[in-house]
Design a protein around this motif. Sequence first.
Motif, PDB file in Angstrom:
ATOM      1  N   LEU A   1      25.344 -36.759  10.891  1.00 43.57           N
ATOM      2  CA  LEU A   1      26.488 -35.881  11.150  1.00 43.57           C
ATOM      3  C   LEU A   1      27.795 -36.594  10.844  1.00 43.57           C
ATOM      4  N   PRO A   2      28.891 -35.831  10.629  1.00 46.67           N
ATOM      5  CA  PRO A   2      30.187 -36.477  10.385  1.00 46.67           C
ATOM      6  C   PRO A   2      30.577 -37.418  11.519  1.00 46.67           C
ATOM      7  N   LYS A   3      31.398 -38.395  11.202  1.00 49.98           N
ATOM      8  CA  LYS A   3      31.826 -39.394  12.196  1.00 49.98           C
ATOM      9  C   LYS A   3      32.606 -38.742  13.334  1.00 49.98           C
ATOM     10  N   ASN A   4      33.386 -37.701  13.016  1.00 52.71           N
ATOM     11  CA  ASN A   4      34.201 -37.016  14.016  1.00 52.71           C
ATOM     12  C   ASN A   4      33.484 -35.750  14.489  1.00 52.71           C
ATOM     13  N   ILE A   5      33.415 -35.572  15.795  1.00 59.00           N
ATOM     14  CA  ILE A   5      32.725 -34.406  16.369  1.00 59.00           C
ATOM     15  C   ILE A   5      33.586 -33.806  17.477  1.00 59.00           C
ATOM     16  N   ILE A   6      33.755 -32.484  17.415  1.00 57.09           N
ATOM     17  CA  ILE A   6      34.436 -31.765  18.497  1.00 57.09           C
ATOM     18  C   ILE A   6      33.387 -30.905  19.185  1.00 57.09           C
ATOM     19  N   VAL A   7      33.167 -31.168  20.462  1.00 59.28           N
ATOM     20  CA  VAL A   7      32.162 -30.432  21.240  1.00 59.28           C
ATOM     21  C   VAL A   7      32.878 -29.444  22.155  1.00 59.28           C
TER      22      VAL A   7
END
Length: 199
Positions: A131-137
């Motif tokens: 997955l991309p390094k940046n994640i918004i949950v």
Amino acid sequence: MNIFKKIFSSFSSSHQNKNDEESKYLPEKEIPVDEQFTHNFKKNGGKFLYCENEEELEENFISILQENDWFEMEALTFEKELYPFLIENKLNYKNPTNPVFLLTSCEGLIAQDGSVLLSSKQIFHHKPNDLPKNIIVVAKTSQITRTKSDGLSAIKNRYKNEIPTNITTMQCFKENKNDDFLQYGIQPKNVYLLLLENY
């Protein structure tokens, strides 16, 4: 009179010592589950934004985009319910080749270790390292559970006979400076959590 004083003082001091000794063996007061999650999530390096309502959720999402200058970039999501966040902010989410971040919901938030519980409903067949390094949950306060087994039980109850696959947790949100063999091979993610109040 002095005899009574001595008797009562020795009784009260022995009673006090007994109480002190007993309190050593009592279980510690349990921290509220939301406080425990918040503490452990931040300790893991996660960035936490509490949202009282949907309006605040949208505002905090825009704040993240502004902070990182992610407007008009490519983003990834596997959930149709989250498309409006991306459409309203002119983010390209259709067949992205190099997405800057993943926008996702989750199955649960585990207080015990401050981790985010995901399944194939959010990330399909992908492993966290893919997955991309940046994640918004985007999550809800009602999704916080004390332990992983509580989180797994919640999944079982939610989906009944169609339990999702690829159930995994993420809890590595910063570079580990120590040589921790448990974190070997795990790429840390830059995780923002938008937590919506829904109790």
